[in-house]
Structure formats: C-alpha cells, structure tokens
Design an enzyme around this catalytic site. Structure first.
Site, PDB file in Angstrom:
ATOM      1  N   GLU A  88       6.746  21.616  -3.851  1.00  0.00           N
ATOM      2  CA  GLU A  88       6.919  20.393  -3.063  1.00  0.00           C
ATOM      3  C   GLU A  88       8.374  20.268  -2.617  1.00  0.00           C
ATOM      4  O   GLU A  88       9.294  20.446  -3.414  1.00  0.00           O
ATOM      5  CB  GLU A  88       6.492  19.183  -3.902  1.00  0.00           C
ATOM      6  CG  GLU A  88       6.907  17.823  -3.381  1.00  0.00           C
ATOM      7  CD  GLU A  88       6.368  17.456  -2.005  1.00  0.00           C
ATOM      8  OE1 GLU A  88       5.168  17.627  -1.757  1.00  0.00           O
ATOM      9  OE2 GLU A  88       7.181  16.994  -1.157  1.00  0.00           O
ATOM     10  N   GLN A  89       8.556  19.913  -1.331  1.00  0.00           N
ATOM     11  CA  GLN A  89       9.920  19.799  -0.799  1.00  0.00           C
ATOM     12  C   GLN A  89      10.697  18.594  -1.350  1.00  0.00           C
ATOM     13  O   GLN A  89      11.905  18.646  -1.503  1.00  0.00           O
ATOM     14  CB  GLN A  89       9.894  19.745   0.716  1.00  0.00           C
ATOM     15  CG  GLN A  89       9.191  18.523   1.274  1.00  0.00           C
ATOM     16  CD  GLN A  89       9.003  18.557   2.782  1.00  0.00           C
ATOM     17  OE1 GLN A  89       9.454  19.487   3.433  1.00  0.00           O
ATOM     18  NE2 GLN A  89       8.340  17.562   3.331  1.00  0.00           N
ATOM     19  N   ALA A 116      -3.735  15.348  -1.477  1.00  0.00           N
ATOM     20  CA  ALA A 116      -4.558  16.552  -1.291  1.00  0.00           C
ATOM     21  C   ALA A 116      -4.120  17.667  -2.231  1.00  0.00           C
ATOM     22  O   ALA A 116      -4.944  18.313  -2.887  1.00  0.00           O
ATOM     23  CB  ALA A 116      -4.474  17.025   0.164  1.00  0.00           C
ATOM     24  N   ARG A 155      -0.923   3.561  -3.800  1.00  0.00           N
ATOM     25  CA  ARG A 155      -0.927   5.022  -3.650  1.00  0.00           C
ATOM     26  C   ARG A 155      -0.153   5.701  -4.767  1.00  0.00           C
ATOM     27  O   ARG A 155      -0.552   6.758  -5.258  1.00  0.00           O
ATOM     28  CB  ARG A 155      -0.339   5.427  -2.299  1.00  0.00           C
ATOM     29  CG  ARG A 155      -1.065   4.813  -1.124  1.00  0.00           C
ATOM     30  CD  ARG A 155      -0.311   5.074   0.158  1.00  0.00           C
ATOM     31  NE  ARG A 155      -0.497   6.442   0.557  1.00  0.00           N
ATOM     32  CZ  ARG A 155      -1.409   6.846   1.425  1.00  0.00           C
ATOM     33  NH1 ARG A 155      -2.180   5.995   2.025  1.00  0.00           N
ATOM     34  NH2 ARG A 155      -1.530   8.115   1.712  1.00  0.00           N
ATOM     35  N   TYR A 157      -5.333  -6.463   2.053  1.00  0.00           N
ATOM     36  CA  TYR A 157      -6.121  -6.550   0.814  1.00  0.00           C
ATOM     37  C   TYR A 157      -5.198  -6.595  -0.392  1.00  0.00           C
ATOM     38  O   TYR A 157      -4.079  -6.089  -0.352  1.00  0.00           O
ATOM     39  CB  TYR A 157      -7.143  -5.412   0.698  1.00  0.00           C
ATOM     40  CG  TYR A 157      -6.623  -4.008   0.840  1.00  0.00           C
ATOM     41  CD1 TYR A 157      -6.089  -3.320  -0.238  1.00  0.00           C
ATOM     42  CD2 TYR A 157      -6.703  -3.342   2.054  1.00  0.00           C
ATOM     43  CE1 TYR A 157      -5.653  -2.001  -0.109  1.00  0.00           C
ATOM     44  CE2 TYR A 157      -6.265  -2.038   2.197  1.00  0.00           C
ATOM     45  CZ  TYR A 157      -5.742  -1.368   1.111  1.00  0.00           C
ATOM     46  OH  TYR A 157      -5.312  -0.082   1.248  1.00  0.00           O
ATOM     47  N   ASP A 174      -4.805  16.442   5.171  1.00  0.00           N
ATOM     48  CA  ASP A 174      -4.284  16.187   6.521  1.00  0.00           C
ATOM     49  C   ASP A 174      -3.795  17.459   7.210  1.00  0.00           C
ATOM     50  O   ASP A 174      -3.721  17.504   8.441  1.00  0.00           O
ATOM     51  CB  ASP A 174      -3.118  15.183   6.466  1.00  0.00           C
ATOM     52  CG  ASP A 174      -3.590  13.733   6.442  1.00  0.00           C
ATOM     53  OD1 ASP A 174      -4.799  13.505   6.281  1.00  0.00           O
ATOM     54  OD2 ASP A 174      -2.738  12.829   6.588  1.00  0.00           O
TER      55      ASP A 174
END
Ligand SMILES: Cc1cc2nc3c(=O)[nH]c(=O)nc-3n(C[C@H](O)[C@H](O)[C@H](O)COP(=O)(O)OP(=O)(O)OC[C@H]3O[C@@H](n4cnc5c(N)ncnc54)[C@H](O)[C@@H]3O)c2cc1C
Length: 392
Positions: A34-35, A15, A108, A213, A291
């Site tokens: 970002e952590q 996101a 991902r 998959y 999210d």
C-alpha cells in the site's frame, strides 16, 4: 489450490483487504502493498447491503453485527424541498428476514479496521509506504523504493486510478460522469435534533440529491450531497471544499437538509468517475478487483459491497482451479454480468433522483404507489440483496 501459495495484493482499501482476508482464510500466504503510510479510509459512512454482510460474516467478521454497525429501519426517498416522504423501502428486521442478512451502515474506517484485524489474525502481512510506479507486461511491479516484485499472482486492488488496469485491459482512463459529491460527517450533538428517524434518507431534487444517515449508534450523521456539473476541472479527484459551496447548492431545501449542512464544517468534494465495463479482467499473473475493475456511481451504495463479493469469488475460484489462468477466467465469468448490471442500475438512479418537471412527477407517483405495497417494493431489490456468493 491456495494452501501455501504466495499472493501479492496491491492496495489496502476495502477491496484489497477483503481479498487478502478471503485468500488467507483458504491457506494462501498473502502480502498487501500500500502506498499510504498507514491504513487510511476517508471519514465517511458506508451502506452495506445484505449480500455484502453475508460475505463479511462468512469471512468471520461477526463484529459487523455489533455496536459499530447500525441497522436503518428503512431507506426513505424524500422530496428535497419539503422533506416529505415519497417512498420507503423497509429495512431492519424485515430486510434480514427477506434477504437472509441485515442491511447495515458503518463508518468506513471501522469496517476497514475490522477487515485488517481479521486479515492480520490470518497471517496477512501489510507493507505500507510502498507505491508501485510501473508494471511490466509480465506482471512485475517496480516500487518507488527501487525494489522489484515478480509476483506469482498479483491481485490489483489499486482503486479507480488503477495503474495495473492499463496493463491488463488497455488504456481505459476513467471518464468524468458529470456528477460531484460533497462528503462529510457531522457530530449529532452539533446538529441538534434533526427531524429524521433512524433510517437512510435520500432527498431528491432537480439536478441534485442528498443522502443522510446516522452512524456509530447515532452519534454521527453521514452526509453525501451530489450535484450535476458539466466538467471537473481539478487534477485531483478529491479535494477539501468550502462548506458554503454545498450550502449554496442546497439553499431553500427542507429544514433537515439545512440543519445538517449548516453543521457540516469540513466537507470534501469528489469528482465521480467511471468507465465502461472492461472486456478483460485479468492478464498473465494479474487480476483486477473492486474499483480498479468496475467503478460505479455511488447511487445504489454498491462499490465496496461489490468489492467484498469479488474477494470471496476470486478466493473460491483460485482454491478450486489448478491454474491461476482458469481461476481468473472463472472469476470474471461469475462476476461480470452482475457488476455490469449494478453499474447500470447505479447510473439509472442518477436519472431518477435528479429528474425534473413532468418526468419527476410521473416517477414519484409510481414510487408512491409501489410504496403502498412494501413486499412489491422490496421484491425490486431481490436480484441485488438476495444473491449469496458464499455458495460459490
Ligand atoms: C460518495 C461515495 C459514497 C459511496 N458510498 C458507498 C456505499 O454506501 N456502499 C458501498 O458499497 N460503496 C460505496 N461507495 C463506493 C466505495 O467507496 C468504493 O467502491 C470502494 O471504496 C472501492 O474500494 P477499493 O479498495 O476498490 O478502492 P480504494 O478505496 O480506492 O483503494 C485503493 C487502494 O490502493 C492504493 N493504491 C492505489 N495505487 C497504488 C499504487 N500504485 N501503489 C500502492 N498502492 C496503491 C490506494 O492508496 C488505496 O488505499 C461510495 C463511493 C463514493 C464516492
């Protein structure tokens, strides 16, 4: 208007990076905080529907059509015990023709890598190893290194445990949904020849289901195995798991499931959490995406794809509106009905996938019948896959 405007993004998940890219392509100066010490996606696969692929292409990610992405020929629902097909949603060329873009499967980390490279090329700066510890009512962030940030605009993409969400929308702690998921990847040469074609396979059974998959040109199998549970005892929402637990949960299932699980040696177990749709998606300088805003059960494979749509629409609204307040309101207005419908449809799939007894028999007969009419089957997904937010 976005040209030259400074925007801070909290969170470098799909996101946050998609939003950073969409904003930078319209001329904003974007910094992502970002952590984690470095970019890190979980080792797992991701299905991206045509509606998400369309946005990724509009963001300049032509590589999503390259060797990193595979196109399943169908999504096939199967009986978990026998392995027999119950229903089939055609994908491949048929999906691309009907919905204007293909349905893809990716690792991902590959998708995040492509997004980060594209964002970097647009001038987005990444600050890793910076954890936001508090957010003030005015939308200022306090970081763990003692620094403060007073953003002009804060895009909160800090995930389902979002710290900013409480400031924007009140104290909505996510609820345990009564489902857990084991996730893992298996090298195809470890499994041997699984009796499954190049499709996304969903094996159904009472109180559980398993999705499998292929990824990266068939060299990996992605596995997500879901089971209903009364409670989630762990403090942590993701933890390494014993492979014997997932094998036990799916004992007696068909040979394809057994082969895949026998080869799965390092699964992670996730508690699946969600919360009711929020009344407010923005407050002051801060706006929620992904999210952090609308977490959903993964049973329609939509969480990341909805985040990618959010990114496009938020950037378009900030570009069009004179004030961030009116842009945020327009963004919420355009997104909320759709993401709420997707949240509900994802939860409904759990009830369909895990049905037992007479209810399962009725549902399966209906699905089998619909499968005989592929166009009618595909039409059930038009509302989801045919939507094109790039026209926003
Ligand atoms: C089993 C499973 C399968 C799924 N399959 C699919 C699928 O096939 N297709 C699909 O579209 N979706 C799928 N999803 C959903 C998808 O994974 C999520 O919706 C998506 O990854 C959410 O991305 P995000 O960037 O909003 O959040 P996250 O990925 O959680 O990223 C949040 C980021 O913010 C950072 N952060 C958090 N707090 C702070 C802080 N205080 N300071 C600094 N940084 C912070 C975190 O470190 C993290 O990097 C699946 C989910 C699950 C659980």
């Amino acid at each position: 208007m976005l040209k030259g405007r400074r925007i801070d993004v909290l969170g470098a998940g799909i996101a946050g990076v998609a939003a950073a890219l969409a904003l930078a392509r319209r001329g904003a100066e974007v910094i992502v905080h970002e952590q984690a010490a470095a970019a890190a996606e979980v080792g797992a696969g991701l299905q991206i529907g045509p509606h998400g692929v369309r946005v990724l292409r509009a963001l300049g990610l032509d590589a999503v059509a390259g060797p990193l992405a595979s196109e399943p020929e169908a999504v096939i629902l199967r009986d978990g015990l026998t392995g027999r097909a119950i229903a089939r949603v055609p994908m491949g060329a048929r999906a691309a023709a009907r919905w204007g873009a293909p349905y893809l499967q990716m690792h991902r980390a590959d998708l995040l890598g492509l997004l980060m490279a594209a964002a970097g090329a647009e001038g987005v700066a990444f600050r890793f190893g910076r954890r936001a510890e508090a957010v003030t009512d005015a939308g200022a962030l306090a970081f763990d290194d003692g620094s403060m940030l007073e953003p002009d605009i804060l895009v909160a993409a800090d995930g389902i445990r979002s710290m900013v969400r409480a400031q924007v929308a009140g104290g909505h702690a996510p609820d345990f949904t009564g489902q857990v998921a084991w996730r893992g990847l298996v090298a195809a040469d470890r499994v041997g020849p699984v009796p499954l074609g190049p499709a996304a396979h969903v094996f159904l059974g009472p109180g559980r289901h398993l999705v499998a998959y292929p990824l990266r040109s068939g060299t990996l199998w992605n596995i997500v195995a879901v089971e209903e549970r009364a409670e989630w005892a762990s403090e942590d929402w993701r933890q390494p798991a014993e492979p014997t637990d997932v094998r036990r949960a799916f004992r007696g299932w068909c040979p394809a499931v057994t082969m895949l699980l026998d080869a799965l040696d390092r699964p992670f177990l996730w508690g699946l959490f969600s919360h009711a749709p929020l009344a407010r998606w923005h407050k002051g300088r801060a706006v929620l995406v992904g999210d952090a805003c609308h977490p959903m059960l993964p049973f329609l494979a939509q969480g990341a794809t909805m985040a990618i749509e959010d990114a496009w629409v938020l950037a378009a609204m900030l570009d069009r509106h004179d004030t961030s307040g009116s842009a945020f309101a327009a963004y919420q207005d355009r997104r909320k009905t759709r993401t709420t419908r997707v949240q509900k449809a994802s939860a409904a799939n759990a009830r369909i996938y895990h049905a037992t007894g007479a209810r399962a028999a009725v549902l399966r007969t209906g699905m089998r019948g619909l499968s005989l009419l592929p166009d009618a089957m595909m039409a059930r997904f038009d509302w989801l896959y045919a939507t094109d937010v790039t026209g926003t």
